[in-house]
Write a protein that holds these residues in place. Structure first.
Motif, PDB file in Angstrom:
ATOM      1  N   TRP A  28       4.672   6.621 -13.734  1.00 15.46           N
ATOM      2  CA  TRP A  28       5.033   5.209 -13.577  1.00 15.46           C
ATOM      3  C   TRP A  28       6.118   5.043 -12.525  1.00 15.46           C
ATOM      4  CZ3 TRP A  28       1.461   2.107 -14.519  1.00 15.46           C
ATOM      5  CH2 TRP A  28       0.541   2.363 -15.533  1.00 15.46           C
ATOM      6  N   GLU A  29       6.982   6.016 -12.374  1.00 17.10           N
ATOM      7  CA  GLU A  29       7.963   5.972 -11.278  1.00 17.10           C
ATOM      8  C   GLU A  29       7.256   6.000  -9.926  1.00 17.10           C
ATOM      9  OE1 GLU A  29      11.933   8.056 -10.975  1.00 17.10           O
ATOM     10  OE2 GLU A  29      11.041   9.063 -12.710  1.00 17.10           O
ATOM     11  N   ILE A  30       6.255   6.858  -9.822  1.00 15.01           N
ATOM     12  CA  ILE A  30       5.502   6.970  -8.567  1.00 15.01           C
ATOM     13  C   ILE A  30       4.760   5.671  -8.281  1.00 15.01           C
ATOM     14  CG2 ILE A  30       3.596   8.179  -7.424  1.00 15.01           C
ATOM     15  CD1 ILE A  30       4.504  10.692  -9.077  1.00 15.01           C
ATOM     16  N   VAL A  31       4.131   5.107  -9.298  1.00 13.89           N
ATOM     17  CA  VAL A  31       3.421   3.836  -9.124  1.00 13.89           C
ATOM     18  C   VAL A  31       4.386   2.742  -8.689  1.00 13.89           C
ATOM     19  CG1 VAL A  31       2.134   2.028 -10.345  1.00 13.89           C
ATOM     20  CG2 VAL A  31       1.547   4.444 -10.697  1.00 13.89           C
ATOM     21  N   ALA A  32       5.557   2.675  -9.321  1.00 10.59           N
ATOM     22  CA  ALA A  32       6.556   1.666  -8.942  1.00 10.59           C
ATOM     23  C   ALA A  32       7.012   1.885  -7.496  1.00 10.59           C
ATOM     24  CB  ALA A  32       7.751   1.716  -9.886  1.00 10.59           C
ATOM     25  N   GLY A  33       7.215   3.134  -7.106  1.00 13.82           N
ATOM     26  CA  GLY A  33       7.599   3.432  -5.729  1.00 13.82           C
ATOM     27  C   GLY A  33       6.516   3.015  -4.746  1.00 13.82           C
ATOM     28  N   ALA A  34       5.252   3.229  -5.122  1.00 11.44           N
ATOM     29  CA  ALA A  34       4.143   2.809  -4.264  1.00 11.44           C
ATOM     30  C   ALA A  34       4.123   1.288  -4.135  1.00 11.44           C
ATOM     31  CB  ALA A  34       2.818   3.320  -4.828  1.00 11.44           C
ATOM     32  N   ALA A  35       4.365   0.586  -5.248  1.00 18.59           N
ATOM     33  CA  ALA A  35       4.383  -0.879  -5.219  1.00 18.59           C
ATOM     34  C   ALA A  35       5.517  -1.404  -4.348  1.00 18.59           C
ATOM     35  CB  ALA A  35       4.511  -1.425  -6.640  1.00 18.59           C
ATOM     36  N   ARG A  36       6.594  -0.643  -4.247  1.00 22.79           N
ATOM     37  CA  ARG A  36       7.737  -1.052  -3.419  1.00 22.79           C
ATOM     38  C   ARG A  36       7.625  -0.532  -1.990  1.00 22.79           C
ATOM     39  NH1 ARG A  36      10.499  -0.176  -8.432  1.00 22.79           N
ATOM     40  NH2 ARG A  36      11.467  -2.122  -9.083  1.00 22.79           N
ATOM     41  N   ASP A  37       6.516   0.113  -1.667  1.00 17.36           N
ATOM     42  CA  ASP A  37       6.285   0.676  -0.334  1.00 17.36           C
ATOM     43  C   ASP A  37       7.329   1.702   0.067  1.00 17.36           C
ATOM     44  OD1 ASP A  37       3.857  -0.577   0.297  1.00 17.36           O
ATOM     45  OD2 ASP A  37       4.891  -2.413   0.897  1.00 17.36           O
ATOM     46  N   ILE A  38       7.817   2.476  -0.896  1.00 23.78           N
ATOM     47  CA  ILE A  38       8.723   3.577  -0.575  1.00 23.78           C
ATOM     48  C   ILE A  38       7.897   4.639   0.141  1.00 23.78           C
ATOM     49  CG2 ILE A  38      10.214   5.387  -1.505  1.00 23.78           C
ATOM     50  CD1 ILE A  38      10.842   3.468  -3.846  1.00 23.78           C
ATOM     51  N   PRO A  39       8.344   5.097   1.300  1.00 23.94           N
ATOM     52  CA  PRO A  39       7.558   6.057   2.079  1.00 23.94           C
ATOM     53  C   PRO A  39       7.139   7.274   1.247  1.00 23.94           C
ATOM     54  CG  PRO A  39       9.410   5.287   3.375  1.00 23.94           C
ATOM     55  CD  PRO A  39       9.598   4.736   1.977  1.00 23.94           C
ATOM     56  N   GLY A  40       5.850   7.589   1.348  1.00 26.21           N
ATOM     57  CA  GLY A  40       5.293   8.763   0.688  1.00 26.21           C
ATOM     58  C   GLY A  40       4.755   8.509  -0.705  1.00 26.21           C
ATOM     59  N   TYR A  41       5.241   7.504  -1.376  1.00 24.33           N
ATOM     60  CA  TYR A  41       4.819   7.274  -2.762  1.00 24.33           C
ATOM     61  C   TYR A  41       3.351   6.872  -2.854  1.00 24.33           C
ATOM     62  CZ  TYR A  41       9.448   7.693  -4.884  1.00 24.33           C
ATOM     63  OH  TYR A  41      10.634   8.169  -5.357  1.00 24.33           O
ATOM     64  N   LYS A  42       2.936   5.925  -2.024  1.00 19.91           N
ATOM     65  CA  LYS A  42       1.556   5.451  -2.089  1.00 19.91           C
ATOM     66  C   LYS A  42       0.582   6.585  -1.788  1.00 19.91           C
ATOM     67  CE  LYS A  42       0.797   1.285  -1.172  1.00 19.91           C
ATOM     68  NZ  LYS A  42       0.818   0.004  -0.501  1.00 19.91           N
ATOM     69  N   GLU A  43       0.877   7.386  -0.772  1.00 23.39           N
ATOM     70  CA  GLU A  43      -0.002   8.487  -0.412  1.00 23.39           C
ATOM     71  C   GLU A  43      -0.098   9.501  -1.544  1.00 23.39           C
ATOM     72  OE1 GLU A  43       2.584   7.387   1.384  1.00 23.39           O
ATOM     73  OE2 GLU A  43       1.618   6.493   3.140  1.00 23.39           O
ATOM     74  N   ASN A  44       1.033   9.807  -2.161  1.00 22.62           N
ATOM     75  CA  ASN A  44       1.006  10.752  -3.274  1.00 22.62           C
ATOM     76  C   ASN A  44       0.272  10.170  -4.478  1.00 22.62           C
ATOM     77  OD1 ASN A  44       2.450  13.250  -2.527  1.00 22.62           O
ATOM     78  ND2 ASN A  44       4.100  11.844  -2.054  1.00 22.62           N
ATOM     79  N   ALA A  45       0.482   8.904  -4.770  1.00 21.99           N
ATOM     80  CA  ALA A  45      -0.206   8.259  -5.890  1.00 21.99           C
ATOM     81  C   ALA A  45      -1.711   8.242  -5.649  1.00 21.99           C
ATOM     82  CB  ALA A  45       0.324   6.847  -6.101  1.00 21.99           C
ATOM     83  N   GLN A  46      -2.117   7.932  -4.422  1.00 19.61           N
ATOM     84  CA  GLN A  46      -3.546   7.908  -4.106  1.00 19.61           C
ATOM     85  C   GLN A  46      -4.164   9.291  -4.262  1.00 19.61           C
ATOM     86  OE1 GLN A  46      -3.684   6.225  -0.158  1.00 19.61           O
ATOM     87  NE2 GLN A  46      -3.453   4.129  -0.920  1.00 19.61           N
TER      88      GLN A  46
END
Length: 180
Positions: free
Chosen positions: A105-123
């Motif tokens: 859920w931390e990773i998902v939240a980071g992806a939602a906030r466009d923190i660099p690297g989070y979206k790619e890792n979540a995907q």
């Protein structure tokens, strides 16, 4: 195996344990280096840069999660989609899975906030999980890819409701979706 690769393989379990215990907020170089018994410069030497370090740690954690998920399913193929979702939810309800889910859920939240690297890792994590789930669909399922997507969507929703303390909502929702 190259010397740096060997070092990475020795460091990753220590780094992963630190992240699972402390969360992504503790993913800065100095705390990671301390947890691994090395220096921040050596982490960069072995992983290239901080983004590659974090990606490596998260991939290691995802691999561990996948191995535990495989073990929980055993060798028996599920008989129905309903049985597949029940097995995954039983697995994620275990105490030992709490750190994985909190990190997710931390990773998902980071992806939602466009923190660099989070979206790619979540995907990357989700694509791997989706492929795994498709392989778990019952023999003869008319649409294993669609079934995997449907069930994974339901599971993620159920996990979100559990995370915020409302587990009855998805339980009743899944009951209402029968037969799957």
């Amino acid at each position: 195996m190259a010397k740096s690769e060997t070092a990475r393989q020795k460091l990753l379990p220590l780094l992963a344990a630190h992240i699972l215990e402390k969360g992504m907020g503790a993913a800065s170089l100095r705390p990671l280096a301390k947890a691994a018994g090395t220096s921040d410069r050596m982490l960069i030497y072995h992983f290239g840069n901080k983004q590659q370090l974090i990606s490596g740690i998260l991939a290691h954690i995802a691999d561990g999660y996948s191995r535990q998920l495989d073990a929980s399913f055993g060798a028996d193929q599920v008989a129905s989609r309903e049985q597949a979702i029940a097995r995954v939810l039983d697995f994620t309800n275990s105490e030992e899975m709490r750190p994985f889910l909190a990190l997710w859920w931390e990773i998902v939240a980071g992806a939602a906030r466009d923190i660099p690297g989070y979206k790619e890792n979540a995907q990357s994590i989700m694509v791997s999980l989706l492929a795994w789930f498709e392989e778990q669909m019952p023999e003869g399922d008319p649409d294993p890819a669609g079934g995997a997507r449907t069930l994974l969507t339901m599971i993620e929703g159920a996990e979100m409701f559990k995370a915020i303390g409302l587990p009855d909502i998805p339980n009743r929702g899944i009951e209402a979706a029968r037969p799957l």
